[in-house]
Design an enzyme around this catalytic site. Structure first.
Site, PDB file in Angstrom:
ATOM      1  N   ALA A 160       0.816  -1.380   0.016  1.00 11.42           N
ATOM      2  CA  ALA A 160       0.022  -0.161  -0.017  1.00 11.42           C
ATOM      3  C   ALA A 160       0.811   1.378   0.068  1.00 11.42           C
ATOM      4  CB  ALA A 160      -0.879  -0.115   1.138  1.00 11.42           C
ATOM      5  N   ASN A 181       3.496   3.859  -2.547  1.00  9.89           N
ATOM      6  CA  ASN A 181       2.842   4.971  -3.751  1.00  9.89           C
ATOM      7  C   ASN A 181       2.266   4.190  -4.717  1.00  9.89           C
ATOM      8  OD1 ASN A 181       3.670   7.339  -2.282  1.00  9.89           O
ATOM      9  ND2 ASN A 181       5.663   6.916  -3.136  1.00  9.89           N
ATOM     10  N   ARG A 183      18.584  -1.810 -10.330  1.00 13.22           N
ATOM     11  CA  ARG A 183      17.313  -2.860 -10.040  1.00 13.22           C
ATOM     12  C   ARG A 183      18.011  -4.066  -9.602  1.00 13.22           C
ATOM     13  NH1 ARG A 183      15.188  -0.191 -14.323  1.00 13.22           N
ATOM     14  NH2 ARG A 183      13.084   0.769 -13.709  1.00 13.22           N
ATOM     15  N   VAL A 195       4.392  -6.005 -10.090  1.00 11.72           N
ATOM     16  CA  VAL A 195       4.966  -4.784 -10.403  1.00 11.72           C
ATOM     17  C   VAL A 195       6.051  -4.473  -9.760  1.00 11.72           C
ATOM     18  CG1 VAL A 195       4.388  -2.057 -10.187  1.00 11.72           C
ATOM     19  CG2 VAL A 195       2.576  -3.736 -10.302  1.00 11.72           C
ATOM     20  N   ARG A 241       5.201   6.305 -21.535  1.00 18.76           N
ATOM     21  CA  ARG A 241       6.294   7.214 -21.517  1.00 18.76           C
ATOM     22  C   ARG A 241       6.835   7.531 -22.758  1.00 18.76           C
ATOM     23  NH1 ARG A 241       9.628   4.455 -16.287  1.00 18.76           N
ATOM     24  NH2 ARG A 241       8.430   5.848 -14.796  1.00 18.76           N
ATOM     25  N   HIS A 257      12.324  -4.704 -18.106  1.00 18.64           N
ATOM     26  CA  HIS A 257      12.171  -3.460 -17.691  1.00 18.64           C
ATOM     27  C   HIS A 257      13.504  -2.921 -17.139  1.00 18.64           C
ATOM     28  CE1 HIS A 257       9.950   0.025 -16.170  1.00 18.64           C
ATOM     29  NE2 HIS A 257      10.335  -0.310 -14.847  1.00 18.64           N
TER      30      HIS A 257
END
Ligand code: A3D
Length: 316
Positions: free
Chosen positions: A14, A16, A92, A122, A155, A179
């Site tokens: 929970a 951003n 990452r 995600v 984007r 990604h």
């Protein structure tokens, strides 16, 4: 709700992105949302705040917050944003081990409480975390999907519109691969109302847009200084939820498990997917140039090395 069924969407994490995704899902009336987090009070507080926005925004879907996975029982879709965001200067891959453990824990709970759900990952590093989720959940691959390509292509669409001073709505594009900086934006598949962008701007500008797209996440991290992008990522995850719960069969770039398509096997990569009520209902194999194919394989090598790293530390 479109089909008459009242859907349940669990946003696990929970923070951003999770809260932004919840907000967009509620605003689009996709279903009731359960915000779940390990921090006490945060999911409850954000859920109450989002519920109180309902009368103003005109939605009747409910939002609840919890620290107990029992409350995700029966969820149709789980959106997983639990984890640590990338901080300035952090790659990452630095996040790999920590988020690998978090995803393993989250997946054990999804498996227990929402075994029939479609899971959208995600958490970064995205393609590796989607692979971890697939292995830990044991669900069919079509029900474990990564969100990245919609964000990356959104984007790129914005940058094209900014360059041409035209509506973003008219711009369409496709971004493949992992990604990260090695993603593969495809200018050849980028159009404005059907017109290829290669006919609308010089090559240098196309190249600059491709480069800015590749670095899009970092650009926002550098500006925010703490944390990373969340509005566009939240909206992108909500778009996937929309195509699933409304069975819209939108063709969207998503990270999907590949078993030979594009010459890739036992790995997640961003590819055009048809998203519907069963999850990834089809994957489209585009014709690529030799350079594009090589770039796609290069981006997958990084994902593969992340997977190998997690095997070494025993997470996989
Ligand atoms: P943040 O605002 O820190 O939220 C993460 C939330 O996860 C926090 O509220 C934590 O308390 C919670 N959390 C941590 N561990 C657990 C757990 N075991 N169970 C449940 N909740 C937990 O981060 P954010 O929302 O900005 O980003 C979330 C993740 O999404 C990060 O990994 C980001 O890197 C990633 N992200 C990916 C993209 C892609 O395009 C793939 C874009 C933006 C963010």
């Amino acid at each position: 709700m479109a089909s008459g069924k009242r859907f349940k969407i669990a946003c696990i994490g929970a923070g951003n992105v999770g809260a932004a995704c919840a907000q967009y899902c509620l605003d689009m009336e996709l279903g009731d949302v359960v915000l779940t987090d390990v921090v006490e009070g945060v999911p409850q507080g954000k859920a109450l705040d989002l519920t109180e926005a309902g009368p103003v925004r005109g939605y009747s879907c409910m939002c609840t917050g919890t620290n107990d996975y029992k409350d995700i029982a029966g969820a149709d879709v789980c959106v997983v944003t639990a984890g640590l965001p990338r901080k300035p200067g952090m790659t990452r891959l630095d996040l790999l081990e920590k988020n690998g453990n978090i995803i393993s824990d989250v997946c054990a709970n999804i498996k227990k409480h929402a075994p029939d759900s479609i899971v959208i990952i995600v958490t970064n590093p995205l393609d590796v975390m989607a692979y971890v989720a697939y292995k830990k959940l044991g669900f069919p691959a079509k029900r474990v999907i990564g969100m990245a390509g919609i964000l990356d292509s959104s984007r790129m669409r914005s940058f094209v519109a900014m360059e041409l001073g035209c509506s973003m709505k008219n711009v369409d594009t496709m971004v493949l691969g992992s990604h990260g900086d090695d993603m593969v934006p495809l200018p050849e598949y980028t159009t404005v109302s059907g017109i290829p962008i290669t006919k609308l701007m010089p090559k240098e500008r196309v190249d600059a847009i491709v480069e800015r797209t590749r670095k899009g996440g970092g650009e926002i991290v550098a500006l925010l200084k703490t944390g990373s992008a969340f509005y566009a990522p939240g909206a992108s995850a909500a778009r996937m939820v929309e195509s699933i719960v409304r069975d819209e069969k939108q063709i969207l770039p998503c990270a999907a498990y590949l078993e030979g398509l594009y010459g890739l096997k036992d790995v997640y990569a961003g590819v055009p997917c048809k998203l519907g009520k069963d999850g990834v209902e089809d994957i489209i194999e585009l014709e690529l140039t030799a350079d594009q194919k090589a770039a796609l394989h290069k981006s997958s090598q990084e994902v593969q090395s992340g997977i190998d790293g997690l095997k070494q530390v025993g997470i996989l």
